[in-house]
Design a protein around this motif. Structure first.
Motif, PDB file in Angstrom:
ATOM      1  N   ARG A 106       0.841  -1.202   0.000  1.00  0.00           N
ATOM      2  CA  ARG A 106       0.000   0.000   0.000  1.00  0.00           C
ATOM      3  C   ARG A 106       0.877   1.253   0.000  1.00  0.00           C
ATOM      4  NH1 ARG A 106      -2.682  -3.910   2.774  1.00  0.00           N
ATOM      5  NH2 ARG A 106      -4.941  -4.084   2.417  1.00  0.00           N
ATOM      6  N   ARG A 129      -5.668   3.794   3.875  1.00  0.00           N
ATOM      7  CA  ARG A 129      -7.024   3.377   3.500  1.00  0.00           C
ATOM      8  C   ARG A 129      -7.443   3.982   2.169  1.00  0.00           C
ATOM      9  NH1 ARG A 129      -9.030  -0.930   5.211  1.00  0.00           N
ATOM     10  NH2 ARG A 129     -11.116  -0.124   4.824  1.00  0.00           N
ATOM     11  N   VAL A 156      -5.719   3.931  -0.491  1.00  0.00           N
ATOM     12  CA  VAL A 156      -5.384   2.923  -1.493  1.00  0.00           C
ATOM     13  C   VAL A 156      -6.463   1.859  -1.558  1.00  0.00           C
ATOM     14  CG1 VAL A 156      -3.741   1.112  -2.123  1.00  0.00           C
ATOM     15  CG2 VAL A 156      -2.904   3.308  -1.260  1.00  0.00           C
ATOM     16  N   ASP A 157      -6.902   1.358  -0.388  1.00  0.00           N
ATOM     17  CA  ASP A 157      -7.937   0.326  -0.349  1.00  0.00           C
ATOM     18  C   ASP A 157      -9.221   0.806  -1.009  1.00  0.00           C
ATOM     19  OD1 ASP A 157      -6.185  -1.290   1.108  1.00  0.00           O
ATOM     20  OD2 ASP A 157      -6.893  -0.504   3.018  1.00  0.00           O
ATOM     21  N   THR A 158      -9.575   2.057  -0.749  1.00  0.00           N
ATOM     22  CA  THR A 158     -10.800   2.618  -1.323  1.00  0.00           C
ATOM     23  C   THR A 158     -10.710   2.683  -2.842  1.00  0.00           C
ATOM     24  OG1 THR A 158     -11.206   3.934   0.669  1.00  0.00           O
ATOM     25  CG2 THR A 158     -12.339   4.609  -1.347  1.00  0.00           C
ATOM     26  N   ILE A 182      -8.720   0.897  -4.804  1.00  0.00           N
ATOM     27  CA  ILE A 182      -8.687  -0.459  -5.347  1.00  0.00           C
ATOM     28  C   ILE A 182     -10.104  -1.015  -5.436  1.00  0.00           C
ATOM     29  CG2 ILE A 182      -8.063  -2.852  -4.816  1.00  0.00           C
ATOM     30  CD1 ILE A 182      -5.718  -1.440  -5.976  1.00  0.00           C
ATOM     31  N   LYS A 183     -10.885  -0.811  -4.397  1.00  0.00           N
ATOM     32  CA  LYS A 183     -12.268  -1.291  -4.379  1.00  0.00           C
ATOM     33  C   LYS A 183     -13.064  -0.684  -5.525  1.00  0.00           C
ATOM     34  CE  LYS A 183     -16.366  -1.544  -1.416  1.00  0.00           C
ATOM     35  NZ  LYS A 183     -16.935  -1.206  -0.076  1.00  0.00           N
ATOM     36  N   ARG A 210     -11.827  -2.081  -8.958  1.00  0.00           N
ATOM     37  CA  ARG A 210     -12.380  -3.417  -9.213  1.00  0.00           C
ATOM     38  C   ARG A 210     -13.829  -3.336  -9.677  1.00  0.00           C
ATOM     39  NH1 ARG A 210     -10.091  -6.148  -3.653  1.00  0.00           N
ATOM     40  NH2 ARG A 210      -8.254  -7.198  -4.512  1.00  0.00           N
ATOM     41  N   THR A 219      -5.744  -9.368  -3.794  1.00  0.00           N
ATOM     42  CA  THR A 219      -5.253  -8.904  -2.495  1.00  0.00           C
ATOM     43  C   THR A 219      -4.157  -9.841  -2.009  1.00  0.00           C
ATOM     44  OG1 THR A 219      -7.412  -7.988  -1.889  1.00  0.00           O
ATOM     45  CG2 THR A 219      -5.882  -8.432  -0.093  1.00  0.00           C
ATOM     46  N   TRP A 253      -2.444 -10.662   1.221  1.00  0.00           N
ATOM     47  CA  TRP A 253      -2.643 -10.414   2.642  1.00  0.00           C
ATOM     48  C   TRP A 253      -1.329 -10.091   3.344  1.00  0.00           C
ATOM     49  CZ3 TRP A 253      -7.377  -9.319   3.399  1.00  0.00           C
ATOM     50  CH2 TRP A 253      -8.382  -9.964   2.677  1.00  0.00           C
ATOM     51  N   GLY A 298      -0.279  -6.030   0.260  1.00  0.00           N
ATOM     52  CA  GLY A 298      -1.013  -5.031  -0.507  1.00  0.00           C
ATOM     53  C   GLY A 298      -1.794  -5.684  -1.628  1.00  0.00           C
ATOM     54  N   TYR A 299      -1.411  -5.359  -2.879  1.00  0.00           N
ATOM     55  CA  TYR A 299      -2.180  -5.852  -4.034  1.00  0.00           C
ATOM     56  C   TYR A 299      -1.233  -6.193  -5.192  1.00  0.00           C
ATOM     57  CZ  TYR A 299      -5.927  -3.549  -1.440  1.00  0.00           C
ATOM     58  OH  TYR A 299      -6.806  -3.164  -0.458  1.00  0.00           O
TER      59      TYR A 299
END
Length: 226
Positions: free
Chosen positions: A175, A192, A194-196, A198-199, A202, A213, A215, A218-219
């Protein structure tokens, strides 16, 4: 699509066709040969950028083919073989191979290793502005993304994140790496973010399995098996 032309030399027809399918689905042009002799002729007649070479072939094995190619050319060569002992790898690299991949192959690993060899050889400069991975087509210059021919509108940050994932296909990116590349070192926001993104990426692409992902890390963008 790229204009990188790859020669696959393998005496097994099924493996030739499978490798060709993987690479063409990733945007490469391919030529195939069932023997070293046939491969030499293609190398004389065509502008080849990289060779994928099997080892266990009748008449001339891959080691001999590599030696003969190296006698006249410094074209990048990647061995793709079921022979996985350390000595086999060392011998292939000592004879002039640029990389060595053991079968059975992962499509994502193969494409990533090809890109790495091409980068080291300076050949990636010959690519066009379009990148194709499976159903995904990205036009870098036009900043246009399509999936199965349908345009996908992305924000600037989403587009930059997708390009960074593509440039590091099949590599796990933290991340922190994604945040630094897309938002810059001075950005003070949360991971977060980055997570947002990525979501959302997708969801917009509709091919969630392409962005995996990892675990605890990151990605990564993984080339799907066809």
């Amino acid at each position: 699509m790229t204009n990188i032309n790859i020669l696959i030399i393998d005496d097994e027809a099924d493996m030739r066709h499978l490798t060709e399918m993987y690479l063409e689905n990733s945007g490469f042009h391919c030529q195939t040969a069932s023997s070293g002799e046939e491969g030499y002729q293609i190398l004389q007649d065509e502008a080849i950028d990289l060779v994928i070479l099997d080892i266990m072939m009748p008449n001339e094995d891959g080691y001999e083919v590599c030696k003969n190619i190296r006698a006249t050319s410094d074209i990048p060569i990647i061995f793709l073989s079921a022979k996985g002992e350390e000595w086999d790898k060392v011998k292939g690299l000592q004879l002039g191979g640029d990389d060595y991949i053991v079968k059975p192959l992962s499509p994502g690993e193969l494409v990533a290793r090809i890109h790495a060899v091409l980068r080291r050889s300076g050949i990636t400069k010959q690519e066009t502005d379009q990148l194709k991975i499976g159903k995904l087509l990205v036009d870098k210059k036009a900043r246009k993304v399509t999936v199965d021919g349908k345009k996908v509108p992305l924000t600037l940050k989403e587009f930059e994140m997708l390009l960074f994932l593509i440039d590091h296909v099949n590599q796990a990116l933290s991340r922190e790496q994604l945040l630094e590349h897309v938002w810059g070192m001075e950005y003070e926001g949360s991971l977060r973010t980055v997570d947002t993104h990525i979501k959302t990426l997708r969801m917009k692409l509709g091919i969630a399995d392409y962005i995996q992902t990892v675990w605890g890390v990151g990605y990564k963008l993984e080339v799907p098996e066809q």
